[in-house]
Structures are given as structure tokens and as C-alpha cells.
Scaffold this motif. Structure first.
Motif, PDB file in Angstrom:
ATOM      1  N   TRP A 235       7.694  -2.726   3.497  1.00 21.20           N
ATOM      2  CA  TRP A 235       6.579  -2.037   2.829  1.00 21.20           C
ATOM      3  C   TRP A 235       6.094  -0.863   3.678  1.00 21.20           C
ATOM      4  O   TRP A 235       5.752   0.191   3.147  1.00 21.20           O
ATOM      5  N   ALA A 236       6.075  -1.051   4.991  1.00 18.18           N
ATOM      6  CA  ALA A 236       5.687   0.048   5.887  1.00 18.18           C
ATOM      7  C   ALA A 236       6.643   1.226   5.687  1.00 18.18           C
ATOM      8  O   ALA A 236       6.221   2.387   5.615  1.00 18.18           O
TER       9      ALA A 236
ATOM     10  N   GLY B  35      -3.079   6.080   7.935  1.00 24.37           N
ATOM     11  CA  GLY B  35      -1.961   6.799   7.321  1.00 24.37           C
ATOM     12  C   GLY B  35      -2.198   8.293   7.179  1.00 24.37           C
ATOM     13  O   GLY B  35      -1.302   9.101   7.437  1.00 24.37           O
TER      14      GLY B  35
ATOM     15  N   GLN C 112       6.105   3.275   2.642  1.00 23.65           N
ATOM     16  CA  GLN C 112       4.997   4.217   2.810  1.00 23.65           C
ATOM     17  C   GLN C 112       5.306   5.254   3.888  1.00 23.65           C
ATOM     18  O   GLN C 112       4.447   6.075   4.219  1.00 23.65           O
TER      19      GLN C 112
ATOM     20  N   CYS D  17      -2.089  -3.617  -3.378  1.00 22.40           N
ATOM     21  CA  CYS D  17      -2.539  -4.671  -2.470  1.00 22.40           C
ATOM     22  C   CYS D  17      -2.769  -6.011  -3.145  1.00 22.40           C
ATOM     23  O   CYS D  17      -2.727  -7.043  -2.515  1.00 22.40           O
TER      24      CYS D  17
ATOM     25  N   THR E  26       1.205   7.399   1.585  1.00 21.17           N
ATOM     26  CA  THR E  26       2.590   7.683   1.972  1.00 21.17           C
ATOM     27  C   THR E  26       2.574   8.804   3.012  1.00 21.17           C
ATOM     28  O   THR E  26       2.278   9.960   2.687  1.00 21.17           O
TER      29      THR E  26
ATOM     30  N   SER F 110      -2.676   1.797   1.622  1.00 22.59           N
ATOM     31  CA  SER F 110      -2.533   2.978   2.460  1.00 22.59           C
ATOM     32  C   SER F 110      -1.920   4.158   1.694  1.00 22.59           C
ATOM     33  O   SER F 110      -1.837   4.146   0.470  1.00 22.59           O
TER      34      SER F 110
ATOM     35  N   GLN G 182      -2.825  -4.001   3.531  1.00 21.87           N
ATOM     36  CA  GLN G 182      -3.034  -2.735   4.237  1.00 21.87           C
ATOM     37  C   GLN G 182      -2.055  -1.653   3.783  1.00 21.87           C
ATOM     38  O   GLN G 182      -2.448  -0.501   3.552  1.00 21.87           O
ATOM     39  N   PHE G 183      -0.779  -2.012   3.648  1.00 20.24           N
ATOM     40  CA  PHE G 183       0.195  -0.998   3.236  1.00 20.24           C
ATOM     41  C   PHE G 183       0.052  -0.668   1.749  1.00 20.24           C
ATOM     42  O   PHE G 183       0.247   0.481   1.338  1.00 20.24           O
TER      43      PHE G 183
ATOM     44  N   PHE H  23       5.892   4.877   7.116  1.00 20.68           N
ATOM     45  CA  PHE H  23       5.431   4.631   8.487  1.00 20.68           C
ATOM     46  C   PHE H  23       6.653   4.448   9.386  1.00 20.68           C
ATOM     47  O   PHE H  23       7.614   3.784   8.997  1.00 20.68           O
TER      48      PHE H  23
END
Length: 327
Positions: free
Chosen positions: A281-282, A13, A285, A240, A309, A307, A303-304, A287
């Protein structure tokens, strides 16, 4: 061309935010991450031939390539009270020490770190004092600020501390962190356009247990338990573990297939309550949608949640680039 190294890289990220800000002017020359599943996601997105080194504590600083920018989303660990030296020696036994010894050896132009907001107060403020004093001891001007992701184009209430350290010979007189870029996004902007799999909908048995758990805590005056977010609001910080998913439930009435895809107790709830998907969720953040999700959902949520933002990183990285170019 600026060379960077990506320590405690996770799923990339921080690197992604810098890549977006610097474009073709940055090249990652070293990557370290010990979690196998995170490495799998990282390689799927940045190139399967990338050499990702595992445990950074076992890598000599002499074996790390020269670089201009050091990126580190290092885990926060307690600093030993032994010694009270409040300096380089105090960091031994912590993962920040690995950042420090690499900085001491290579003297990059910029050190960039991200961590939990509470780092400032951790161990009565001592942890952050040690981190700051070490960087200053190594010849850096240190700037830091807590920023909230919801001000940078994603609907997530997530406060994190960002640390930017410039080597003193090139440090600007001051470094101004970006204030905000876009605080208009809501959950409805990031949810899937199509009906999602029934596996994301809670079972009646599980929903009942969540309701009991919440009621039990409410009777004691606590606010713990699941939370259903309005689509025209922002999500709570995704994390997480623990209640990460259950604190960000939504109502999505588009479900037409009530046949469970996985083994569940009871049946799919008729209140249309579901977890957000890993893709959602990606997006929380920041992604991009072409970021590949190649491991199982359980790993993706972790993982997200772990991670960063990406748009916040990108906004800060743009300011760093301006400072570097003005030298």
C-alpha cells in the motif's frame, strides 16, 4: 530557502513530495497532526525530535512561524448554509477556516491543498466555491485540477483534486499542472519480491462470507463486494475504511506456509487469495521503500488509505518551484 508549514500532516506525504521536489531549498518550520499513531509514523520518518502540534483549532495563528508555503491536506467538511455569505465567515466551524485564518495572518507565497475529487461537487458545488472565494478574498490566484495517481508512476486508480493558490503579487499568469509522468506501472511492479506472511491470506471462512456478500449484492444488481485485481492491472483507490483492502485482493501463489500466524476461523484458503501488505500500500502511494513502517498493520492501512500519492505531489511541487524561481 523556502519555509513551509505542514497542516493536517497525516504521515507526511505532502511534505515528502515537496521535500523531493525542492531538495535542500525547503525547510519545514511547523507541523500539526492530532492522530497519535500518525504522529508516531511521522516522527519515525522525519525525526523523533520534531515538535508536532496537535489540534490546530486550538493554536493561535500568531504562534505559527512565518512561512512561504502552506501545505494542507485538510478534511472535507460541510459548510453551513447559514448566512450565505460565501466568504470568510462561511468557513467558521470547519477545518478550512483554520487554513484561512493562518493564511490571513501570514500571507504565504503559496497555499497547497489536496482533497477528494468530489470536493468540487460537495454540497452542490458550494463547499468548493466557498474555499475558492475565501482564498481569492485573501489575495490569491487559485488554480485547481483533478489528477489521477495512475499517471504518475504508481498502479493506483486514484483521482484527487489539487489546489494551488499563489499570492497575487507573485502569481504567474497561468499555472499548468503536470499532465502525466509515467502511466506504465502495474500491480506486479509493487508486490513484495519474497513470499509474504500467511497472515495476509484470507481464511476460508472469511472468503466464503465475502463471496456470499458479493452474490447477495449481485442479485440486486449492485457491483459491491470484494475484488481480485489482475497483477498486470492497476489497483482501485485504497481507502482507510470499509472494503478498502477487500477491493484490492490479489492472487499470489508463492505461499508455502499454510499455518496461520493469527487466530482465524477455518484455514488459509487454497486459492492463494490475499490482501496486499502495508508495504505494498505504501508503494501504491509512491512512498519509498526506506519509509519506516513502525505501527501495527491496522493503523498502517488507515494511514496509507488516508494519505496522498507522493509522486503526484512531487510533480506539482516541481511546477510550483519553477514559478517561484521565475519571480
Amino acid at each position: 530557502m523556502y519555509k513551509s508549514i505542514d497542516l493536517f500532516a497525516g504521515i507526511g506525504g505532502i511534505r515528502l513530495g515537496f521535500d523531493q521536489a525542492f531538495g535542500n531549498d525547503i525547510k519545514t518550520v511547523f507541523v500539526s497532526e492530532w492522530d497519535d499513531k500518525a504522529v508516531e509514523t511521522y516522527k519515525a520518518n522525519f525525526g523523533k525530535d520534531i515538535d508536532v502540534v496537535g489540534d490546530i483549532t486550538k493554536v493561535s495563528e500568531d504562534d505559527i512561524p512565518e512561512h512561504d508555503i502552506l501545505l494542507a491536506g485538510f478534511p472535507c467538511q460541510a459548510f453551513s448554509l447559514a448566512g450565505h455569505k460565501r466568504g470568510f465567515e462561511d468557513a467558521r466551524g470547519t477545518l478550512f477556516f483554520d487554513v484561512a485564518r493562518i493564511v490571513e495572518r501570514h500571507k504565504p507565497k503559496v497555499v497547497f491543498c489536496e482533497n477528494v475529487k468530489n470536493l468540487v461537487n460537495h454540497d452542490r458545488g458550494r463547499t468548493f466555491k466557498v474555499i475558492r472565494s475565501i482564498l481569492e478574498e485573501l489575495g490569491y490566484e487559485v488554480y485547481f485540477q483533478v489528477l489521477n495517481s495512475k499517471n504518475f508512476g504508481v498502479p493506483q486508480n486514484r483521482e484527487r483534486i489539487y489546489v494551488v493558490a499563489f499570492r497575487k503579487d507573485i502569481a504567474p499568469e497561468t499555472f499548468i499542472f503536470p499532465d502525466k509522468t509515467d502511466d506504465s506501472k502495474m500491480i506486479k511492479d509493487i508486490i513484495e519480491k519474497q513470499e509474504v506472511s500467511p497472515k495476509y491470506y484470507l481464511s476460508t471462512t472469511y472468503l466464503t462470507s465475502l463471496k456470499k456478500h458479493k452474490a447477495r449484492h449481485a442479485s440486486k444488481g449492485h457491483g459491491f463486494g470484494y475484488e481480485i485485481r489482475e497483477l498486470d492491472s492497476v489497483a482501485g483507490a485504497i481507502v482507510c475504511g470499509g472494503m478498502g483492502r477487500e477491493r484490492n485482493l490479489i492472487i499470489d501463489e508463492r505461499l508455502t506456509n499454510f499455518h496461520p500466524e493469527t487466530h482465524i476461523k477455518g484455514e488459509i484458503n487454497k486459492e492463494f487469495i490475499r490482501k496486499m501488505t502495508p508495504r505494498e500500500w505504501a508503494r501504491l502511494q509512491g512512498f519509498p521503500d526506506d519509509y519506516k513502517l513502525v505501527v501495527a498493520d491496522t493503523h498502517l492501512y488507515k494511514q496509507f488509505g488516508n494519505s496522498v500519492t507522493v509522486p503526484v505531489i512531487c510533480a506539482i511541487a516541481k511546477e510550483i518551484k519553477k514559478c517561484l524561481e521565475s519571480n
